[in-house]
Design a protein around this motif. Structure first.
Motif, PDB file in Angstrom:
ATOM      1  N   THR A   9       0.769  -1.292   0.070  1.00  0.00           N
ATOM      2  CA  THR A   9       0.080   0.033  -0.091  1.00  0.00           C
ATOM      3  C   THR A   9       1.007   1.373   0.176  1.00  0.00           C
ATOM      4  O   THR A   9       1.948   1.280   0.346  1.00  0.00           O
ATOM      5  CB  THR A   9      -0.908  -0.061   1.283  1.00  0.00           C
ATOM      6  N   VAL A  10       0.287   2.503  -0.302  1.00  0.00           N
ATOM      7  CA  VAL A  10       0.744   3.774  -0.074  1.00  0.00           C
ATOM      8  C   VAL A  10      -0.362   4.422   0.333  1.00  0.00           C
ATOM      9  O   VAL A  10      -1.579   4.561  -0.381  1.00  0.00           O
ATOM     10  CB  VAL A  10       1.265   4.277  -1.387  1.00  0.00           C
ATOM     11  N   ALA A  11      -0.217   5.217   1.390  1.00  0.00           N
ATOM     12  CA  ALA A  11      -1.277   6.294   2.017  1.00  0.00           C
ATOM     13  C   ALA A  11      -1.303   7.603   1.233  1.00  0.00           C
ATOM     14  O   ALA A  11      -0.119   8.165   1.093  1.00  0.00           O
ATOM     15  CB  ALA A  11      -1.347   6.368   3.268  1.00  0.00           C
ATOM     16  N   VAL A  12      -2.167   8.187   0.741  1.00  0.00           N
ATOM     17  CA  VAL A  12      -2.232   9.439  -0.007  1.00  0.00           C
ATOM     18  C   VAL A  12      -3.059  10.471   0.562  1.00  0.00           C
ATOM     19  O   VAL A  12      -4.377  10.071   1.005  1.00  0.00           O
ATOM     20  CB  VAL A  12      -2.552   9.171  -1.497  1.00  0.00           C
ATOM     21  N   TYR A  13      -2.716  11.831   0.763  1.00  0.00           N
ATOM     22  CA  TYR A  13      -3.597  12.916   0.935  1.00  0.00           C
ATOM     23  C   TYR A  13      -2.979  13.960   0.201  1.00  0.00           C
ATOM     24  O   TYR A  13      -1.817  14.617   0.558  1.00  0.00           O
ATOM     25  CB  TYR A  13      -3.662  12.930   2.505  1.00  0.00           C
ATOM     26  N   ASN A  14      -3.480  14.456  -0.720  1.00  0.00           N
ATOM     27  CA  ASN A  14      -2.918  15.432  -1.739  1.00  0.00           C
ATOM     28  C   ASN A  14      -1.625  15.191  -2.374  1.00  0.00           C
ATOM     29  O   ASN A  14      -1.453  13.881  -2.799  1.00  0.00           O
ATOM     30  CB  ASN A  14      -3.221  16.861  -0.921  1.00  0.00           C
ATOM     31  N   GLY A  15      -0.669  15.844  -1.779  1.00  0.00           N
ATOM     32  CA  GLY A  15       0.890  15.789  -2.269  1.00  0.00           C
ATOM     33  C   GLY A  15       1.567  14.839  -1.214  1.00  0.00           C
ATOM     34  O   GLY A  15       2.590  14.908  -1.408  1.00  0.00           O
ATOM     35  N   LEU A  16       0.873  14.264  -0.244  1.00  0.00           N
ATOM     36  CA  LEU A  16       1.470  13.505   0.897  1.00  0.00           C
ATOM     37  C   LEU A  16       1.518  12.075   0.490  1.00  0.00           C
ATOM     38  O   LEU A  16       0.194  11.471   0.486  1.00  0.00           O
ATOM     39  CB  LEU A  16       0.950  13.884   2.188  1.00  0.00           C
TER      40      LEU A  16
ATOM     41  N   LYS B 286       5.988   2.161   1.923  1.00  0.00           N
ATOM     42  CA  LYS B 286       7.309   1.427   2.080  1.00  0.00           C
ATOM     43  C   LYS B 286       7.972   1.758   0.876  1.00  0.00           C
ATOM     44  O   LYS B 286       7.266   1.983  -0.257  1.00  0.00           O
ATOM     45  CB  LYS B 286       7.315   0.032   2.365  1.00  0.00           C
ATOM     46  N   GLU B 287       9.374   1.735   0.917  1.00  0.00           N
ATOM     47  CA  GLU B 287      10.134   2.168  -0.264  1.00  0.00           C
ATOM     48  C   GLU B 287       9.950   1.248  -1.366  1.00  0.00           C
ATOM     49  O   GLU B 287       9.824   1.615  -2.691  1.00  0.00           O
ATOM     50  CB  GLU B 287      11.650   2.164   0.141  1.00  0.00           C
TER      51      GLU B 287
ATOM     52  N   LYS C 206      17.901  13.053 -10.926  1.00  0.00           N
ATOM     53  CA  LYS C 206      17.789  12.599  -9.667  1.00  0.00           C
ATOM     54  C   LYS C 206      16.957  13.714  -8.842  1.00  0.00           C
ATOM     55  O   LYS C 206      17.423  15.046  -9.021  1.00  0.00           O
ATOM     56  CB  LYS C 206      18.995  12.352  -8.723  1.00  0.00           C
ATOM     57  N   LEU C 207      15.904  13.175  -8.328  1.00  0.00           N
ATOM     58  CA  LEU C 207      14.546  14.147  -7.825  1.00  0.00           C
ATOM     59  C   LEU C 207      14.429  13.744  -6.521  1.00  0.00           C
ATOM     60  O   LEU C 207      14.062  12.412  -6.459  1.00  0.00           O
ATOM     61  CB  LEU C 207      13.762  14.519  -8.490  1.00  0.00           C
ATOM     62  N   LYS C 208      14.541  14.269  -5.084  1.00  0.00           N
ATOM     63  CA  LYS C 208      14.305  14.136  -3.879  1.00  0.00           C
ATOM     64  C   LYS C 208      12.556  14.233  -4.039  1.00  0.00           C
ATOM     65  O   LYS C 208      12.232  15.395  -4.119  1.00  0.00           O
ATOM     66  CB  LYS C 208      14.808  14.526  -2.863  1.00  0.00           C
ATOM     67  N   ALA C 209      11.726  13.258  -3.533  1.00  0.00           N
ATOM     68  CA  ALA C 209      10.311  13.549  -3.638  1.00  0.00           C
ATOM     69  C   ALA C 209       9.901  14.077  -2.104  1.00  0.00           C
ATOM     70  O   ALA C 209       9.754  13.415  -1.075  1.00  0.00           O
ATOM     71  CB  ALA C 209       9.515  12.358  -3.882  1.00  0.00           C
ATOM     72  N   LEU C 210       9.801  15.427  -1.997  1.00  0.00           N
ATOM     73  CA  LEU C 210       9.451  16.148  -0.694  1.00  0.00           C
ATOM     74  C   LEU C 210       7.938  15.635  -0.710  1.00  0.00           C
ATOM     75  O   LEU C 210       7.236  15.998  -1.657  1.00  0.00           O
ATOM     76  CB  LEU C 210       9.807  17.403  -0.949  1.00  0.00           C
ATOM     77  N   GLY C 211       7.752  15.742   0.624  1.00  0.00           N
ATOM     78  CA  GLY C 211       6.310  15.353   0.887  1.00  0.00           C
ATOM     79  C   GLY C 211       5.898  13.924   0.692  1.00  0.00           C
ATOM     80  O   GLY C 211       4.708  13.478   0.975  1.00  0.00           O
ATOM     81  N   CYS C 212       6.842  13.182   0.502  1.00  0.00           N
ATOM     82  CA  CYS C 212       6.611  11.523   0.144  1.00  0.00           C
ATOM     83  C   CYS C 212       7.581  11.124   1.131  1.00  0.00           C
ATOM     84  O   CYS C 212       8.810  11.429   1.348  1.00  0.00           O
ATOM     85  CB  CYS C 212       6.996  11.188  -1.207  1.00  0.00           C
ATOM     86  N   PHE C 213       7.084   9.973   1.997  1.00  0.00           N
ATOM     87  CA  PHE C 213       7.926   9.305   3.048  1.00  0.00           C
ATOM     88  C   PHE C 213       7.845   7.851   3.053  1.00  0.00           C
ATOM     89  O   PHE C 213       6.837   7.448   3.118  1.00  0.00           O
ATOM     90  CB  PHE C 213       7.482  10.014   4.396  1.00  0.00           C
ATOM     91  N   THR C 214       9.011   7.372   3.185  1.00  0.00           N
ATOM     92  CA  THR C 214       9.437   5.889   3.593  1.00  0.00           C
ATOM     93  C   THR C 214       9.288   5.693   4.905  1.00  0.00           C
ATOM     94  O   THR C 214       9.300   4.177   5.358  1.00  0.00           O
ATOM     95  CB  THR C 214      10.278   5.337   2.470  1.00  0.00           C
ATOM     96  N   ALA C 215       9.823   6.562   5.634  1.00  0.00           N
ATOM     97  CA  ALA C 215       9.986   6.438   7.196  1.00  0.00           C
ATOM     98  C   ALA C 215       9.846   7.767   7.702  1.00  0.00           C
ATOM     99  O   ALA C 215       9.926   8.824   6.891  1.00  0.00           O
ATOM    100  CB  ALA C 215      11.305   5.930   7.408  1.00  0.00           C
ATOM    101  N   PRO C 216       9.794   7.915   8.999  1.00  0.00           N
ATOM    102  CA  PRO C 216       9.480   9.418   9.666  1.00  0.00           C
ATOM    103  C   PRO C 216      10.738  10.230   8.950  1.00  0.00           C
ATOM    104  O   PRO C 216      11.906   9.936   9.232  1.00  0.00           O
ATOM    105  CB  PRO C 216       9.584   9.137  10.939  1.00  0.00           C
ATOM    106  N   ASN C 217      10.628  11.485   8.410  1.00  0.00           N
ATOM    107  CA  ASN C 217      11.250  12.314   7.957  1.00  0.00           C
ATOM    108  C   ASN C 217      12.392  11.825   6.840  1.00  0.00           C
ATOM    109  O   ASN C 217      13.382  12.563   6.653  1.00  0.00           O
ATOM    110  CB  ASN C 217      12.135  12.937   9.104  1.00  0.00           C
TER     111      ASN C 217
END
Length: 372
Positions: A258-265, A269-270, A348-359
């Motif tokens: 799964t991936v949980a989604v709310y707007n751009g959040l 899991k990776e 290479k782009l870091k996906a800000l607002g997307c998280f595989t673990a806290p922070n």
């Protein structure tokens, strides 16, 4: 004159029929790509109606889901909390499911049978979905309710564990009750997004105890009032299933895909979030500007979420800040200074607002072959 009158009457009749039809289309339908080997099913598995403490009839929930282009919903009525019972007496706790199922019969929407086991802390609120009969899950003791849900092969997840009404610190508290349920395989998932709230501490618990990551609307009023009119999409869980069926969805949830989604959040899991992001952004164009070493890119976002990125390539941008947004369904132009013409460039782009673990945000890479 008669011909004009006939035409006007015909037009009036057509408009009247059109106005009475259900328009199952939202201005903000949810959209996400499939990932390799799996269908990305858009689900909201925590919803209420007047058959517990919600404010709408079950058929409205079906219409809302169709407008949002969801694949599946579950009407998870509180088993124990029934504030409308005096006005809507219903000894059968399956009633809202039956009504929704009948409404969805002619539409391409899966209705997952579910209920909410509702207790005070430390037990808290928990949804049991893919059940067969809600009535036996209504028990005096919470332990017995979970045991009955397990008999029905239910997937059970912990609702809003950081809810301040039950946890005044705003952080989830994993009690002996939850530990026992996990040990007995009676608790399988946890909401990291509930309504507009995200708790990174809940994500930490999900990773530590291998619980499936969930996101839900927990809607009681109208989706339009709570989300759409405020410029938001409802929170959902993307379930990566082998096929588009209830059985496959259930298997995927037990497996934690799964991936949980709310707007751009986006939280997941990776192994699932990274391929989703890779599939969500496509490079539509990659050309060097004439007689330069500036590579012009067009990046398209195929999702319904605005996605925020930070450039982590070895090349800097020519015409953009390193942090930029690609709006839902739109294309963004950026230019890289590669210093020499290259046959292959790694973006290479870091996906800000997307998280595989806290922070911890994932970095996504695309291999690009420019056209000179």
């Amino acid at each position: 004159m008669k011909i004009r009158l006939v035409i006007l009457c015909s037009l009036f009749t057509i408009l009247n029929i059109w106005a009475q039809e259900h328009v199952h289309k939202s201005s903000m339908p949810l959209s996400f790509p499939d990932i390799s080997g799996y269908k990305s099913l858009k689900t909201d598995l925590h919803i209420h109606t007047v058959f517990s403490d919600g404010y709408v009839w079950p058929n409205i929930r079906v219409m809302e889901a169709l407008r949002d282009d969801l694949d599946a919903i579950s009407l998870t009525e509180h088993l124990e909390y029934q504030p409308h019972l005096e006005d809507i007496p219903h000894p059968d706790r399956n009633r809202s499911y039956d009504i929704a199922l009948a409404e969805a019969k002619e539409h391409d929407l899966m209705i997952v049978h579910g209920s909410e086991i509702t207790r005070s802390a430390p037990m808290g609120h928990n949804n049991a979905v893919f059940i067969k009969d809600a009535n036996p899950i209504l028990q005096d003791k919470a332990e017995k309710a979970f045991s009955e849900a397990k008999k029905q092969n239910a997937f059970v997840f912990w609702n809003h564990p950081a809810w301040h009404n039950q946890s005044p610190t705003g952080n989830p508290i994993l009690s002996d009750f939850q530990k026992d349920r996990i040990k007995k395989r009676e608790l399988h998932g946890i909401e990291v997004i509930n309504s507009v709230d995200y708790a990174q501490e809940s994500l930490a618990l999900a990773l530590e105890h291998n619980l499936t990551i969930m996101g839900t609307s927990d809607v009681h009023g109208l989706i339009d009032w709570d989300y759409t009119e405020k410029g938001n999409n409802r929170p959902i869980t993307l379930v990566f299933a082998k096929e588009r069926s209830i059985a496959s969805m259930q298997e995927a949830l037990f497996a934690g895909r799964t991936v949980a989604v709310y707007n751009g959040l986006l939280i997941g899991k990776e192994e699932f979030l990274v391929p989703l992001l890779e599939a969500s952004i496509s490079v539509e164009k990659a050309n060097y500007i004439n007689n330069t070493m500036v590579l012009e890119l067009e990046l398209r976002n195929s999702t319904s979420s605005n996605l925020l990125f930070e450039n982590e390539s070895e090349y800097t941008f020519y015409d953009s800040a390193p942090i930029f947004e690609i709006k839902a369904g739109e294309t963004k132009k950026v230019s890289l200074k590669t210093l020499e013409n290259k046959s292959e460039v790694i973006l290479k782009l870091k996906a800000l607002g997307c998280f595989t673990a806290p922070n911890i945000s994932p970095t996504i890479s695309w291999s690009i072959s420019p056209k000179n």
